[in-house]
Design a protein around this motif. Structure first.
Motif, PDB file in Angstrom:
ATOM      1  N   MET A 127      60.091  -0.861 -28.560  1.00 55.24           N
ATOM      2  CA  MET A 127      61.383  -1.039 -29.347  1.00 55.24           C
ATOM      3  C   MET A 127      62.477  -0.383 -27.796  1.00 55.24           C
ATOM      4  O   MET A 127      63.313  -0.823 -27.906  1.00 55.24           O
ATOM      5  CB  MET A 127      60.857   0.503 -29.818  1.00 55.24           C
ATOM      6  CG  MET A 127      60.629   0.505 -31.053  1.00 55.24           C
ATOM      7  SD  MET A 127      61.587  -0.084 -32.659  1.00 55.24           S
ATOM      8  CE  MET A 127      62.533   0.669 -32.434  1.00 55.24           C
ATOM      9  N   VAL A 128      61.806  -0.535 -26.683  1.00 62.85           N
ATOM     10  CA  VAL A 128      62.231  -0.508 -24.916  1.00 62.85           C
ATOM     11  C   VAL A 128      62.732  -2.053 -25.010  1.00 62.85           C
ATOM     12  O   VAL A 128      63.665  -1.887 -24.835  1.00 62.85           O
ATOM     13  CB  VAL A 128      61.211   0.268 -24.175  1.00 62.85           C
ATOM     14  CG1 VAL A 128      62.026   0.161 -22.803  1.00 62.85           C
ATOM     15  CG2 VAL A 128      61.695   1.360 -24.389  1.00 62.85           C
ATOM     16  N   ARG A 129      61.960  -2.328 -25.635  1.00 64.53           N
ATOM     17  CA  ARG A 129      62.336  -4.209 -25.230  1.00 64.53           C
ATOM     18  C   ARG A 129      63.174  -4.540 -26.054  1.00 64.53           C
ATOM     19  O   ARG A 129      63.704  -5.513 -25.998  1.00 64.53           O
ATOM     20  CB  ARG A 129      60.409  -4.966 -25.782  1.00 64.53           C
ATOM     21  CG  ARG A 129      59.511  -4.693 -24.343  1.00 64.53           C
ATOM     22  CD  ARG A 129      58.350  -5.098 -24.946  1.00 64.53           C
ATOM     23  NE  ARG A 129      57.230  -5.627 -23.200  1.00 64.53           N
ATOM     24  CZ  ARG A 129      55.746  -5.349 -23.857  1.00 64.53           C
ATOM     25  NH1 ARG A 129      55.460  -5.883 -25.054  1.00 64.53           N
ATOM     26  NH2 ARG A 129      55.818  -5.797 -22.634  1.00 64.53           N
ATOM     27  N   ALA A 130      62.746  -4.036 -27.466  1.00 61.68           N
ATOM     28  CA  ALA A 130      63.582  -4.471 -28.405  1.00 61.68           C
ATOM     29  C   ALA A 130      65.288  -4.042 -27.770  1.00 61.68           C
ATOM     30  O   ALA A 130      66.005  -4.911 -27.837  1.00 61.68           O
ATOM     31  CB  ALA A 130      63.979  -4.177 -29.552  1.00 61.68           C
ATOM     32  N   HIS A 131      65.987  -2.763 -27.114  1.00 57.32           N
ATOM     33  CA  HIS A 131      66.721  -1.992 -26.561  1.00 57.32           C
ATOM     34  C   HIS A 131      66.680  -3.475 -25.564  1.00 57.32           C
ATOM     35  O   HIS A 131      67.764  -3.677 -25.340  1.00 57.32           O
ATOM     36  CB  HIS A 131      66.303  -1.194 -26.148  1.00 57.32           C
ATOM     37  CG  HIS A 131      67.898  -1.067 -24.788  1.00 57.32           C
ATOM     38  ND1 HIS A 131      67.515  -0.463 -23.647  1.00 57.32           N
ATOM     39  CD2 HIS A 131      68.774   0.166 -25.129  1.00 57.32           C
ATOM     40  CE1 HIS A 131      67.954  -0.356 -22.761  1.00 57.32           C
ATOM     41  NE2 HIS A 131      69.294   0.369 -23.756  1.00 57.32           N
ATOM     42  N   ASP A 132      66.493  -3.684 -24.677  1.00 62.09           N
ATOM     43  CA  ASP A 132      66.598  -4.397 -23.388  1.00 62.09           C
ATOM     44  C   ASP A 132      67.516  -6.168 -23.439  1.00 62.09           C
ATOM     45  O   ASP A 132      68.623  -6.339 -23.062  1.00 62.09           O
ATOM     46  CB  ASP A 132      65.217  -4.702 -22.494  1.00 62.09           C
ATOM     47  CG  ASP A 132      65.221  -3.741 -21.960  1.00 62.09           C
ATOM     48  OD1 ASP A 132      65.223  -1.761 -21.982  1.00 62.09           O
ATOM     49  OD2 ASP A 132      63.977  -3.211 -21.462  1.00 62.09           O
ATOM     50  N   ALA A 133      66.317  -5.783 -24.895  1.00 62.67           N
ATOM     51  CA  ALA A 133      66.995  -7.550 -25.199  1.00 62.67           C
ATOM     52  C   ALA A 133      68.646  -7.334 -25.391  1.00 62.67           C
ATOM     53  O   ALA A 133      69.373  -8.109 -25.497  1.00 62.67           O
ATOM     54  CB  ALA A 133      66.268  -8.417 -26.432  1.00 62.67           C
ATOM     55  N   VAL A 134      68.863  -6.353 -26.308  1.00 63.80           N
ATOM     56  CA  VAL A 134      69.951  -6.356 -26.756  1.00 63.80           C
ATOM     57  C   VAL A 134      71.051  -5.843 -26.207  1.00 63.80           C
ATOM     58  O   VAL A 134      71.860  -7.069 -25.692  1.00 63.80           O
ATOM     59  CB  VAL A 134      69.787  -5.259 -28.337  1.00 63.80           C
ATOM     60  CG1 VAL A 134      70.948  -5.202 -28.271  1.00 63.80           C
ATOM     61  CG2 VAL A 134      69.013  -5.487 -29.757  1.00 63.80           C
ATOM     62  N   VAL A 135      70.809  -5.104 -24.801  1.00 59.46           N
ATOM     63  CA  VAL A 135      71.492  -5.033 -24.216  1.00 59.46           C
ATOM     64  C   VAL A 135      71.343  -6.325 -22.999  1.00 59.46           C
ATOM     65  O   VAL A 135      72.796  -6.740 -22.876  1.00 59.46           O
ATOM     66  CB  VAL A 135      71.733  -3.990 -23.235  1.00 59.46           C
ATOM     67  CG1 VAL A 135      71.752  -3.265 -22.091  1.00 59.46           C
ATOM     68  CG2 VAL A 135      71.192  -2.627 -23.627  1.00 59.46           C
ATOM     69  N   ARG A 136      70.835  -6.883 -23.039  1.00 59.05           N
ATOM     70  CA  ARG A 136      71.202  -7.945 -22.037  1.00 59.05           C
ATOM     71  C   ARG A 136      71.737  -9.353 -22.029  1.00 59.05           C
ATOM     72  O   ARG A 136      72.303 -10.102 -22.170  1.00 59.05           O
ATOM     73  CB  ARG A 136      69.753  -7.824 -21.126  1.00 59.05           C
ATOM     74  CG  ARG A 136      68.916  -7.409 -20.097  1.00 59.05           C
ATOM     75  CD  ARG A 136      67.672  -8.191 -20.081  1.00 59.05           C
ATOM     76  NE  ARG A 136      67.023  -6.762 -19.112  1.00 59.05           N
ATOM     77  CZ  ARG A 136      65.635  -5.886 -18.880  1.00 59.05           C
ATOM     78  NH1 ARG A 136      64.846  -7.163 -19.453  1.00 59.05           N
ATOM     79  NH2 ARG A 136      65.011  -5.004 -18.280  1.00 59.05           N
ATOM     80  N   ARG A 137      71.961  -9.391 -23.357  1.00 60.45           N
ATOM     81  CA  ARG A 137      72.083 -10.715 -24.388  1.00 60.45           C
ATOM     82  C   ARG A 137      73.320 -10.631 -24.020  1.00 60.45           C
ATOM     83  O   ARG A 137      74.883 -10.759 -24.043  1.00 60.45           O
ATOM     84  CB  ARG A 137      71.611 -10.754 -25.308  1.00 60.45           C
ATOM     85  CG  ARG A 137      72.594 -11.528 -26.853  1.00 60.45           C
ATOM     86  CD  ARG A 137      71.107 -11.784 -27.517  1.00 60.45           C
ATOM     87  NE  ARG A 137      70.476 -12.075 -28.228  1.00 60.45           N
ATOM     88  CZ  ARG A 137      69.250 -11.515 -27.832  1.00 60.45           C
ATOM     89  NH1 ARG A 137      69.551 -10.396 -28.586  1.00 60.45           N
ATOM     90  NH2 ARG A 137      68.138 -11.477 -27.993  1.00 60.45           N
TER      91      ARG A 137
END
Length: 270
Positions: free
Chosen positions: A134-144
């Motif tokens: 879930m943290v990785r999902a957050h990171d992917a959304v924010v970085r995009r």
């Protein structure tokens, strides 16, 4: 609707062939209420994978059959958070948080913090492995969103990201885009992610590829003070965005570490 990942054996075809097949899927998908989100092609093994938002597997395969006849060999239902977590990391650009000589530019910047709401409770509920997804999902959304809006990741905070922007309006647009992306994410994922965001503008101090000072502290405290799914900005930042941005005054806020209350504003994003 469920999200499916399918697998095709397509030896002998090229990347251009797969791109054309995907284009044909997009032409047909509307007739069946299906969305082909993206695809991947491994030309070494001759395999292709499609990510599909569809009512059921049979409907998704009907699109393939009508579009080009290449029906998948295997299909599984997947959770969007896992897809975002792993594919997001693959597709993300290298963070552009540093100048060419390795120093962070110390000029006027807008600082943004994101924070996953109740991340500790999430870990207790889901377990370490699922929580990391879930943290990785957050990171992917924010970085995009950072990549699309010209932001630069400064550092990861464990349950959020600190970023810097040259332009205040772009920072606010990025914060809106992040919340909108999480709203879409939550519609498609069984496990939900709520995020709060805080922003301030000023001239942070640069040291060892990091940023420090009152501007950074203010942005972090505003983020901590924000309600779930909201964006809170400082009075300073409110004066740097165009009129008509729709900022809503929250009045004076007492923030930890600041002797005086500060004027804060909420950014509408829906």
């Amino acid at each position: 609707m469920p999200i499916y990942l399918d697998r095709h054996d397509l030896k002998g075809l090229t990347a251009a062939d797969i791109a054309e097949a995907h284009r044909k899927d997009l032409e047909v998908q509307g007739r069946y209420g299906v969305r082909f989100l993206t695809y991947w092609f491994d030309d070494t093994r001759g395999t292709a994978f499609c990510l599909i938002d569809a009512p059921d597997i049979d409907t998704a395969m009907r699109v393939h059959d009508e579009a080009h006849g290449a029906v998948a060999r295997d299909v599984i239902e997947v959770d969007l958070s896992a897809v975002e977590a792993f594919l997001g990391r693959v597709s993300d650009p290298v963070p552009a948080g540093h100048c060419c000589d390795g120093r962070v530019d110390p000029a006027l910047r807008t600082i943004m913090f994101t924070d996953i709401v109740d991340s500790t409770a999430m870990t207790a509920r889901l377990g370490d492995v699922r929580a990391v997804e879930m943290v990785r999902a957050h990171d992917a959304v924010v970085r995009r969103a950072l990549h699309n809006k010209g932001g630069r990741e400064v550092k990861h905070t464990g349950d959020g990201i600190m970023a810097a922007f040259d332009d205040a309006a772009a920072a606010v647009d990025c914060a809106r885009a992040i919340q909108q992306a999480f709203e879409a994410f939550n519609l498609a994922s069984r496990e939900k992610l709520q995020v709060r965001i805080g922003l301030d503008a000023g001239e942070p101090v640069s040291d060892h590829n990091d940023l420090f000072g009152a501007t950074v502290q203010m942005a972090a405290r505003l983020c901590q003070s924000a309600e779930p799914d909201t964006i809170v900005v400082s009075d300073t930042l409110s004066g740097l965005v165009p009129e008509g941005s729709g900022l809503v005054s929250l009045g004076p806020k007492a923030l930890k570490g600041f002797a005086q209350s500060v004027e804060a504003y909420e950014v509408p994003w829906r």
